[in-house]
Design a protein around this motif. Structure first.
Motif, PDB file in Angstrom:
ATOM      1  N   LEU A  16       0.829  -1.200   0.000  1.00  0.00           N
ATOM      2  CA  LEU A  16       0.000   0.000   0.000  1.00  0.00           C
ATOM      3  C   LEU A  16       0.867   1.254   0.000  1.00  0.00           C
ATOM      4  O   LEU A  16       0.684   2.173  -0.801  1.00  0.00           O
ATOM      5  CB  LEU A  16      -0.915  -0.014   1.223  1.00  0.00           C
ATOM      6  CG  LEU A  16      -2.017   1.036   1.285  1.00  0.00           C
ATOM      7  CD1 LEU A  16      -3.182   0.607   0.431  1.00  0.00           C
ATOM      8  CD2 LEU A  16      -2.493   1.233   2.712  1.00  0.00           C
ATOM      9  N   LEU A  20       1.478   4.132  -2.849  1.00  0.00           N
ATOM     10  CA  LEU A  20       1.171   5.539  -2.571  1.00  0.00           C
ATOM     11  C   LEU A  20       2.411   6.411  -2.794  1.00  0.00           C
ATOM     12  O   LEU A  20       2.326   7.496  -3.376  1.00  0.00           O
ATOM     13  CB  LEU A  20       0.666   5.677  -1.133  1.00  0.00           C
ATOM     14  CG  LEU A  20       0.037   7.008  -0.763  1.00  0.00           C
ATOM     15  CD1 LEU A  20      -1.160   7.297  -1.637  1.00  0.00           C
ATOM     16  CD2 LEU A  20      -0.412   7.001   0.695  1.00  0.00           C
ATOM     17  N   VAL A  23       2.936   6.998  -6.432  1.00  0.00           N
ATOM     18  CA  VAL A  23       1.995   7.991  -6.965  1.00  0.00           C
ATOM     19  C   VAL A  23       2.483   9.395  -6.656  1.00  0.00           C
ATOM     20  O   VAL A  23       2.440  10.292  -7.498  1.00  0.00           O
ATOM     21  CB  VAL A  23       0.582   7.782  -6.364  1.00  0.00           C
ATOM     22  CG1 VAL A  23      -0.330   8.928  -6.753  1.00  0.00           C
ATOM     23  CG2 VAL A  23      -0.003   6.470  -6.821  1.00  0.00           C
ATOM     24  N   LEU A  29       3.614  10.038 -15.761  1.00  0.00           N
ATOM     25  CA  LEU A  29       2.205   9.717 -15.513  1.00  0.00           C
ATOM     26  C   LEU A  29       1.926   8.212 -15.530  1.00  0.00           C
ATOM     27  O   LEU A  29       1.102   7.723 -14.762  1.00  0.00           O
ATOM     28  CB  LEU A  29       1.320  10.408 -16.549  1.00  0.00           C
ATOM     29  CG  LEU A  29       1.396  11.941 -16.580  1.00  0.00           C
ATOM     30  CD1 LEU A  29       0.332  12.493 -17.507  1.00  0.00           C
ATOM     31  CD2 LEU A  29       1.224  12.537 -15.203  1.00  0.00           C
ATOM     32  N   LYS A  32       2.947   6.868 -12.266  1.00  0.00           N
ATOM     33  CA  LYS A  32       1.925   7.211 -11.276  1.00  0.00           C
ATOM     34  C   LYS A  32       0.780   6.204 -11.327  1.00  0.00           C
ATOM     35  O   LYS A  32       0.298   5.730 -10.300  1.00  0.00           O
ATOM     36  CB  LYS A  32       1.359   8.607 -11.577  1.00  0.00           C
ATOM     37  CG  LYS A  32       2.081   9.754 -10.897  1.00  0.00           C
ATOM     38  CD  LYS A  32       1.301  11.024 -11.160  1.00  0.00           C
ATOM     39  CE  LYS A  32       2.069  12.255 -10.770  1.00  0.00           C
ATOM     40  NZ  LYS A  32       2.302  12.397  -9.338  1.00  0.00           N
ATOM     41  N   LEU A  33       0.333   5.882 -12.547  1.00  0.00           N
ATOM     42  CA  LEU A  33      -0.771   4.935 -12.687  1.00  0.00           C
ATOM     43  C   LEU A  33      -0.375   3.553 -12.176  1.00  0.00           C
ATOM     44  O   LEU A  33      -1.174   2.854 -11.560  1.00  0.00           O
ATOM     45  CB  LEU A  33      -1.211   4.836 -14.152  1.00  0.00           C
ATOM     46  CG  LEU A  33      -2.087   5.972 -14.661  1.00  0.00           C
ATOM     47  CD1 LEU A  33      -2.428   5.757 -16.125  1.00  0.00           C
ATOM     48  CD2 LEU A  33      -3.371   6.072 -13.861  1.00  0.00           C
ATOM     49  N   MET A  36      -0.646   3.639  -8.546  1.00  0.00           N
ATOM     50  CA  MET A  36      -2.053   3.596  -8.152  1.00  0.00           C
ATOM     51  C   MET A  36      -2.587   2.160  -8.218  1.00  0.00           C
ATOM     52  O   MET A  36      -3.331   1.719  -7.344  1.00  0.00           O
ATOM     53  CB  MET A  36      -2.850   4.505  -9.089  1.00  0.00           C
ATOM     54  CG  MET A  36      -4.256   4.749  -8.669  1.00  0.00           C
ATOM     55  SD  MET A  36      -5.136   5.623  -9.970  1.00  0.00           S
ATOM     56  CE  MET A  36      -5.595   4.266 -11.023  1.00  0.00           C
ATOM     57  N   PHE A  39      -1.322   0.236  -5.312  1.00  0.00           N
ATOM     58  CA  PHE A  39      -2.067   0.703  -4.149  1.00  0.00           C
ATOM     59  C   PHE A  39      -3.410  -0.023  -4.049  1.00  0.00           C
ATOM     60  O   PHE A  39      -3.809  -0.503  -2.987  1.00  0.00           O
ATOM     61  CB  PHE A  39      -2.258   2.219  -4.333  1.00  0.00           C
ATOM     62  CG  PHE A  39      -2.973   2.928  -3.232  1.00  0.00           C
ATOM     63  CD1 PHE A  39      -2.394   3.085  -2.001  1.00  0.00           C
ATOM     64  CD2 PHE A  39      -4.236   3.462  -3.448  1.00  0.00           C
ATOM     65  CE1 PHE A  39      -3.047   3.769  -0.994  1.00  0.00           C
ATOM     66  CE2 PHE A  39      -4.893   4.150  -2.453  1.00  0.00           C
ATOM     67  CZ  PHE A  39      -4.300   4.297  -1.221  1.00  0.00           C
ATOM     68  N   GLN A  40      -4.087  -0.142  -5.203  1.00  0.00           N
ATOM     69  CA  GLN A  40      -5.375  -0.835  -5.204  1.00  0.00           C
ATOM     70  C   GLN A  40      -5.205  -2.328  -4.975  1.00  0.00           C
ATOM     71  O   GLN A  40      -5.976  -2.944  -4.237  1.00  0.00           O
ATOM     72  CB  GLN A  40      -6.102  -0.602  -6.527  1.00  0.00           C
ATOM     73  CG  GLN A  40      -6.639   0.806  -6.669  1.00  0.00           C
ATOM     74  CD  GLN A  40      -7.314   1.013  -8.003  1.00  0.00           C
ATOM     75  OE1 GLN A  40      -6.746   0.720  -9.049  1.00  0.00           O
ATOM     76  NE2 GLN A  40      -8.530   1.515  -7.978  1.00  0.00           N
ATOM     77  N   THR A  89     -10.790   1.987 -13.940  1.00  0.00           N
ATOM     78  CA  THR A  89     -10.072   3.217 -13.600  1.00  0.00           C
ATOM     79  C   THR A  89      -8.740   3.282 -14.336  1.00  0.00           C
ATOM     80  O   THR A  89      -8.380   4.307 -14.912  1.00  0.00           O
ATOM     81  CB  THR A  89      -9.814   3.281 -12.088  1.00  0.00           C
ATOM     82  OG1 THR A  89     -11.011   2.921 -11.416  1.00  0.00           O
ATOM     83  CG2 THR A  89      -9.404   4.661 -11.657  1.00  0.00           C
ATOM     84  N   GLY A  93      -7.545   5.949 -17.013  1.00  0.00           N
ATOM     85  CA  GLY A  93      -6.328   6.717 -16.752  1.00  0.00           C
ATOM     86  C   GLY A  93      -5.365   6.619 -17.921  1.00  0.00           C
ATOM     87  O   GLY A  93      -4.814   7.629 -18.378  1.00  0.00           O
ATOM     88  N   VAL A  97      -3.843   9.426 -20.442  1.00  0.00           N
ATOM     89  CA  VAL A  97      -2.410   9.621 -20.694  1.00  0.00           C
ATOM     90  C   VAL A  97      -2.139   9.648 -22.198  1.00  0.00           C
ATOM     91  O   VAL A  97      -1.335  10.460 -22.677  1.00  0.00           O
ATOM     92  CB  VAL A  97      -1.581   8.521 -19.996  1.00  0.00           C
ATOM     93  CG1 VAL A  97      -0.126   8.625 -20.400  1.00  0.00           C
ATOM     94  CG2 VAL A  97      -1.712   8.653 -18.498  1.00  0.00           C
TER      95      VAL A  97
END
Lengths: 118, 503
Positions: A16, A20, A23, A29, A32-33, A36, A39-40, A89, A93, A97
């Protein structure tokens, strides 16, 4: 022994926070995805870990079996939904991008900001 | 008829949800718009019917698929939910009625049906969050509405819309995932996802720590979604670069829906079970609310872009709502909830005025609207009246919420009176930032120049009559609910009473 018993939850927390951190700290970008998504995925692990019943089998009713111990099927169903949401999501995303890359010619956060401020 | 009215909570979600694919299949922008508007109007009618039923009969509970409550998904419409349904469906209907005109210049004709599809999904998702009584179901609807809202924002004509929506997507997903972690932890301890059942069972949990952690995750996650200061980073750009009609819809209702879930969790689920929870909630939220009220209005003072100015003002208004909720009193919570309704009316009307101004002003900045009042007197007059409501002048809806906030603060005693200061300061700042717009529009020289050729002035004059009709309809509602506040106040008071678990 308790530390090892909570092994799954330690992995959950580490994944987790790694996600984070990615991100927040990455300027790219796509990275970052990816953060994410990690994280999920960590949350999926949390749900899957909690449904395990010691010695429990798959929650399928067998003919003739009495007093069988099952794992709880509900969190798995929930997380199936959450995985679908995660995919939706992520694809949205990534689509954004692609559009950003077409319009700005870059997917680095700082460069996008510079172009916007011009 | 009876059978039909029993199913109203489900119909509220199903109609926009099923019209969404229909709008996509229609492909033609006029037809898709007509379908979306019809569905939204119908949802609004359902919301009104639900408000009347809730007022007459009381709480409406609906077992989806006839599975009884703790096992199946329960839909619940109480006073609080009914008020939110009015806000959501009303905002969507008003914005859709004029979207057909305003989207012409913003989105290509062959893509508009997809835009309306996303709009209906957002409407279905937001209504779903409001009526659902199941924590996980709320998460699913949250994601339906969020994903659809990202698409609405990304539809904006400027390229900044894309970077704005990316930020929104990342922060929105983190918020929703935090909420999911919280729900998971509570499920782990109680074995239930139904909010009412959760409330009953958390008390029996022997180890409170996971529930405490869950409370933190849920509160922060929802605060991120609701753009509570300092988690508001995604909001200004998302509001600014979304298509104007979509901004009117999103700004009026989406953050309030998340605040609604936040209040339901913190007051209904946690309050009675975690000792001192509400005191902690207040201690945490009150400083943030005051900071939001001051900083939101403060930044709005220096904004040149009209939509961004109003977006920062929204951040301040979210502060007002939380401020009321953190006073821990019936009056305070009533004021906060009533302010949700009143702010939705005021901000909705202001963004509708922006939609109308966009057609005649080249750029929506304070300099861009110079002299606009001469070209579009009706639109600017509507903007002024809606602004008065935002500021909170007596006789408008905005006054009611702020008045009760002040009353609630005074009730707290001498320290409470100190809390009035930020409210007043923020209202004064609102007067200033609104005045800058009004001054420019009424007294600023048009860019065509005095006596110069009018062709150099930005093209366009007053908006068509249907746009003005919707705009003035929303503005007059501001005045109506300013003079006759019984409906929103009654709903808000009953909602606050049940949240505080008072008899």
């Amino acid at each position: 022994m308790e530390f090892l018993g909570l092994y799954n939850y330690w992995v959950f927390a580490i994944l987790l926070m790694t996600g984070l951190y990615a991100v927040i700290s990455r300027a790219n970008l796509i990275k970052k995805l990816l953060g994410m998504t990690m994280f999920q995925a960590a949350v999926f692990l949390l749900y899957i870990s909690m449904d395990k019943v010691d010695g429990g089998t798959a929650p399928i009713i067998q003919v003739g079996a009495v007093d069988q111990l099952y794992s709880n099927p509900l969190p798995q169903v929930l997380i199936l939904t959450a995985i679908v949401v995660g995919i939706a999501t992520l694809s949205l995303g990534l689509a954004i991008v692609v559009r950003i890359s077409e319009t700005y010619g870059t997917i680095e956060e700082g460069e996008i900001r510079e172009i916007d401020e011009e | 008829m009876n059978a039909f009215s029993d199913h109203l909570p489900a119909i509220q979600i199903i109609v926009p949800l099923l019209t969404a694919p229909l709008a996509m299949l229609l492909r033609q922008r006029g037809l898709a718009w007509a379908a979306a508007t019809a569905a939204s109007l119908f949802s609004f009618a359902v919301a009104v019917a639900l408000v009347m039923t809730v007022r007459d009969v009381g709480l409406q509970s609906y077992a989806v698929g006839s599975w009884p409550a703790p096992y199946g998904i329960e839909l619940i419409v109480d006073d609080f939910a009914a008020l939110l349904l009015l806000i959501v469906t009303g905002a969507s209907t008003c914005a859709l009625l004029i979207a057909h005109t305003s989207l012409k210049s913003e989105i290509a004709d062959d893509r508009q049906h997809l835009f309306y599809t996303a709009w209906l999904l957002a409407l279905a998702g937001l209504s779903g969050i409001v009526v659902s009584g199941d924590a996980f179901n709320i998460f699913v609807f949250m994601e339906i509405s969020s994903l659809a809202t990202y698409i609405l924002v990304a539809g904006g004509p400027k390229r900044q819309a894309l970077s704005a929506v990316f930020k929104y997507l990342i922060m929105g997903t983190i918020g929703a995932t935090f909420y999911l972690i919280g729900v998971g932890l509570i499920y782990m301890m109680t074995g239930t996802l139904n909010l009412a059942d959760m409330e009953a069972r958390i008390g029996e949990v022997s180890d409170r720590n996971p529930v405490l952690v869950a409370g933190g995750f849920i509160t922060v996650g929802l605060a991120l979604k609701a753009a509570v200061f300092p988690l508001h980073g995604w909001l200004p750009n998302a509001y600014t670069y979304a298509p104007h009609a979509a901004t009117a819809f999103i700004a009026a209702c989406s953050t309030k829906v998340y605040l609604y879930v936040l209040l339901r969790f913190d007051f209904f689920v946690f309050q009675g079970n975690l000792p001192g929870h509400i005191a902690q909630f207040s201690g945490f939220m009150l400083p943030l609310a005051i900071a939001a009220v001051l900083i939101g209005s403060g930044i709005a003072l220096f904004e040149k872009d009209l939509k961004r100015l109003l977006a920062y003002s929204s951040i301040a208004q979210i502060g007002y709502i939380l401020f009321g909720a953190s006073l821990q009193s019936l009056t305070g919570l009533t004021a906060g909830i009533a302010h949700m309704f009143n702010h939705a009316l005021a901000k909705g009307a202001l963004f509708l005025a922006i939609v109308s101004m966009a057609s005649a002003c080249g750029t929506l900045t304070i300099d861009g609207v110079a002299g606009a009042a001469r070209r579009m007197p009706y639109t600017m007059a509507a903007f002024v009246v809606a602004s008065l409501s935002l500021i909170g002048i007596p006789g408008t809806a905005g006054f009611i919420g702020k008045w009760y906030l002040v009353v609630a603060a005074v009730e707290l005693g001498p320290y409470g009176a100190l809390l009035i200061a930020p409210i007043l300061a923020s209202s004064l700042m609102a007067v200033l930032y609104i005045w800058k717009v009004v001054e420019s529009a009424y007294f600023g020289a048009s860019r065509g120049g005095e006596g110069g050729d009018t062709a150099a002035a930005p093209a366009g004059s007053e908006s068509p009559w249907w746009v003005l009709a919707v705009l003035w309809g929303a503005v007059l509602l501001n005045v109506y609910f300013g003079l006759q506040p019984e409906l929103p106040l009654g709903l808000a008071r009953d909602a606050a009473t049940s949240l505080l678990a008072m008899p």
